[in-house]
Motif scaffolding. Structure first.
Motif, PDB file in Angstrom:
ATOM      1  N   LEU A 116      38.640  36.891  24.765  1.00 19.08           N
ATOM      2  CA  LEU A 116      39.893  37.140  25.474  1.00 19.08           C
ATOM      3  C   LEU A 116      40.318  35.948  26.316  1.00 19.08           C
ATOM      4  O   LEU A 116      39.491  35.274  26.938  1.00 19.08           O
ATOM      5  N   LEU A 117      41.620  35.704  26.335  1.00 19.33           N
ATOM      6  CA  LEU A 117      42.223  34.651  27.138  1.00 19.33           C
ATOM      7  C   LEU A 117      43.274  35.299  28.027  1.00 19.33           C
ATOM      8  O   LEU A 117      44.198  35.951  27.541  1.00 19.33           O
ATOM      9  N   PHE A 118      43.135  35.123  29.343  1.00 19.37           N
ATOM     10  CA  PHE A 118      44.089  35.639  30.318  1.00 19.37           C
ATOM     11  C   PHE A 118      44.788  34.449  30.959  1.00 19.37           C
ATOM     12  O   PHE A 118      44.136  33.504  31.400  1.00 19.37           O
ATOM     13  N   ILE A 119      46.113  34.497  31.035  1.00 20.90           N
ATOM     14  CA  ILE A 119      46.903  33.426  31.635  1.00 20.90           C
ATOM     15  C   ILE A 119      47.794  34.037  32.709  1.00 20.90           C
ATOM     16  O   ILE A 119      48.506  35.006  32.445  1.00 20.90           O
ATOM     17  N   ALA A 120      47.732  33.479  33.917  1.00 17.83           N
ATOM     18  CA  ALA A 120      48.543  34.011  35.019  1.00 17.83           C
ATOM     19  C   ALA A 120      48.932  32.886  35.971  1.00 17.83           C
ATOM     20  O   ALA A 120      48.273  31.851  36.026  1.00 17.83           O
ATOM     21  N   GLY A 121      49.982  33.127  36.704  1.00 16.79           N
ATOM     22  CA  GLY A 121      50.417  32.208  37.744  1.00 16.79           C
ATOM     23  C   GLY A 121      50.776  32.995  38.986  1.00 16.79           C
ATOM     24  O   GLY A 121      51.339  34.087  38.897  1.00 16.79           O
ATOM     25  N   ALA A 126      47.611  39.679  39.827  1.00 20.86           N
ATOM     26  CA  ALA A 126      47.373  41.039  40.334  1.00 20.86           C
ATOM     27  C   ALA A 126      47.065  42.056  39.232  1.00 20.86           C
ATOM     28  O   ALA A 126      46.027  42.706  39.271  1.00 20.86           O
ATOM     29  N   PRO A 127      47.913  42.234  38.229  1.00 20.84           N
ATOM     30  CA  PRO A 127      47.587  43.238  37.205  1.00 20.84           C
ATOM     31  C   PRO A 127      46.414  42.820  36.320  1.00 20.84           C
ATOM     32  O   PRO A 127      45.710  43.673  35.779  1.00 20.84           O
ATOM     33  N   LEU A 128      46.175  41.514  36.192  1.00 24.78           N
ATOM     34  CA  LEU A 128      45.064  41.049  35.352  1.00 24.78           C
ATOM     35  C   LEU A 128      43.714  41.217  36.048  1.00 24.78           C
ATOM     36  O   LEU A 128      42.694  41.405  35.389  1.00 24.78           O
ATOM     37  N   ARG A 129      43.694  41.145  37.363  1.00 21.02           N
ATOM     38  CA  ARG A 129      42.438  41.266  38.109  1.00 21.02           C
ATOM     39  C   ARG A 129      41.747  42.591  37.813  1.00 21.02           C
ATOM     40  O   ARG A 129      40.527  42.653  37.651  1.00 21.02           O
ATOM     41  N   SER A 144      33.794  36.404  24.700  1.00 18.40           N
ATOM     42  CA  SER A 144      33.989  35.459  25.808  1.00 18.40           C
ATOM     43  C   SER A 144      35.298  35.772  26.541  1.00 18.40           C
ATOM     44  O   SER A 144      36.241  36.303  25.959  1.00 18.40           O
ATOM     45  N   ILE A 145      35.307  35.432  27.820  1.00 15.59           N
ATOM     46  CA  ILE A 145      36.489  35.647  28.655  1.00 15.59           C
ATOM     47  C   ILE A 145      36.872  34.315  29.280  1.00 15.59           C
ATOM     48  O   ILE A 145      36.054  33.670  29.938  1.00 15.59           O
ATOM     49  N   ASP A 146      38.121  33.893  29.035  1.00 15.96           N
ATOM     50  CA  ASP A 146      38.668  32.692  29.655  1.00 15.96           C
ATOM     51  C   ASP A 146      39.862  33.102  30.504  1.00 15.96           C
ATOM     52  O   ASP A 146      40.714  33.872  30.048  1.00 15.96           O
ATOM     53  N   VAL A 147      39.903  32.588  31.735  1.00 15.82           N
ATOM     54  CA  VAL A 147      41.015  32.850  32.644  1.00 15.82           C
ATOM     55  C   VAL A 147      41.646  31.512  32.990  1.00 15.82           C
ATOM     56  O   VAL A 147      40.962  30.605  33.467  1.00 15.82           O
ATOM     57  N   VAL A 148      42.950  31.388  32.717  1.00 16.34           N
ATOM     58  CA  VAL A 148      43.720  30.212  33.113  1.00 16.34           C
ATOM     59  C   VAL A 148      44.684  30.698  34.191  1.00 16.34           C
ATOM     60  O   VAL A 148      45.513  31.576  33.940  1.00 16.34           O
ATOM     61  N   TYR A 149      44.544  30.131  35.386  1.00 19.30           N
ATOM     62  CA  TYR A 149      45.327  30.616  36.525  1.00 19.30           C
ATOM     63  C   TYR A 149      45.918  29.427  37.280  1.00 19.30           C
ATOM     64  O   TYR A 149      45.199  28.519  37.678  1.00 19.30           O
ATOM     65  N   VAL A 175      36.643  30.047  34.088  1.00 19.47           N
ATOM     66  CA  VAL A 175      37.874  30.093  34.867  1.00 19.47           C
ATOM     67  C   VAL A 175      38.419  28.670  34.953  1.00 19.47           C
ATOM     68  O   VAL A 175      37.701  27.745  35.340  1.00 19.47           O
ATOM     69  N   HIS A 176      39.687  28.510  34.575  1.00 19.22           N
ATOM     70  CA  HIS A 176      40.360  27.220  34.602  1.00 19.22           C
ATOM     71  C   HIS A 176      41.516  27.330  35.598  1.00 19.22           C
ATOM     72  O   HIS A 176      42.436  28.109  35.392  1.00 19.22           O
ATOM     73  N   LEU A 177      41.428  26.550  36.692  1.00 23.81           N
ATOM     74  CA  LEU A 177      42.455  26.594  37.724  1.00 23.81           C
ATOM     75  C   LEU A 177      43.325  25.362  37.638  1.00 23.81           C
ATOM     76  O   LEU A 177      42.846  24.269  37.347  1.00 23.81           O
ATOM     77  N   THR A 178      44.611  25.539  37.897  1.00 24.48           N
ATOM     78  CA  THR A 178      45.556  24.414  37.891  1.00 24.48           C
ATOM     79  C   THR A 178      46.536  24.600  39.043  1.00 24.48           C
ATOM     80  O   THR A 178      46.877  25.733  39.408  1.00 24.48           O
TER      81      THR A 178
END
Length: 184
Positions: A116-121, A126-129, A144-149, A175-178
Motif C-alpha cells: 500500500l502507498l498512502f499520499i497526503a499533504g 487526518a483520514p489516512l491516520r 509493505s506500507i509506504d507513506v508519502v506526506y 515514511v517519506h516526508l517532504t
C-alpha cells in the motif's frame, strides 16, 4: 457497529486531551462519560461534532478503530466552529458527537495482503491516520506500507512524533516526508 438510527442520536463525550499539532491544527481526544470510545467506526469514517449554541461540523475520526479507549479528531482552524474548538474548548468539557458517517477503506477485503502507498499533504493525513494505524495494529494482514506526506514546513507536520518515531520502525513500513521550503 451502530445501526443507521443510532448515528442520528448524539452521544455525549468528554474532551480528555487537546494536543497542539501545528499553529492551526489541534487533535482532540474524546471519550464517553465513564471512559471508552463513543461508538464503533471503520477506518476512514467521520463524525459530526456539535457545540450547542455554536453549530456543528463533520470531521474525520483520526484514531484507529482498534483503539477502544478514546476517539481522536485532528482539526484545522478554518471557520467559526473550528475557531470555537481551538480557543474555547478545554479538557473536561463535554461535546456532542454523532456518527459514524461516510465510506470507509476496504481494509477487511480488497486491501488485505496488498502493498500500500498512502499520499497526503497537510491536514489530508487526518483520514489516512485511522487506516494506517489500523493496518499497523493488524500488521500481518497487509504487505509493505509506504507513506508519502508533505507539508509547507517541518512545523506544519501533523503527528510528527508518530511519523518519525512510531511508523518507520514497524515491519515493512516506510515514511517519506517532504516540505515546500528548505530547512533542516
Amino acid at each position: 457497529m451502530c445501526n443507521c438510527q443510532d448515528t442520528l442520536i448524539p452521544q455525549i463525550g468528554v474532551v480528555t486531551d487537546i494536543c497542539t499539532e501545528t499553529a492551526d491544527v489541534k487533535t482532540f481526544r474524546v471519550e464517553k462519560i465513564g471512559g471508552g470510545k463513543l461508538f464503533e467506526h471503520l477506518p476512514g469514517q467521520c463524525a459530526i461534532l456539535s457545540v450547542p449554541g455554536k453549530g456543528e461540523a463533520i470531521f474525520s475520526i483520526t484514531s484507529s478503530p482498534t483503539n477502544e479507549k478514546y476517539m481522536e479528531f485532528s482539526i484545522k482552524r478554518c471557520g467559526s466552529i473550528t475557531n470555537f474548538l481551538h480557543f474555547d474548548i478545554e479538557p473536561g468539557q463535554q461535546i456532542a458527537v454523532r456518527g459514524p458517517y461516510g465510506n470507509h477503506f476496504p481494509v477487511e477485503d480488497k486491501l488485505k495482503g496488498k502493498d500500500l502507498l498512502f499520499i497526503a499533504g497537510g491536514i489530508g493525513l487526518a483520514p489516512l491516520r485511522s487506516v494506517i494505524n489500523y493496518m499497523l495494529d493488524k500488521r500481518d494482514d497487509y504487505g509493505s506500507i509506504d507513506v508519502v506526506y508533505g507539508a509547507r514546513s517541518k512545523e506544519d507536520f501533523v503527528r510528527y512524533d508518530e511519523l518519525t518515531n512510531v511508523w518507520p520502525v514497524q515491519k515493512d513500513t516506510r515514511v517519506h516526508l517532504t516540505i515546500d521550503r528548505a530547512q533542516e
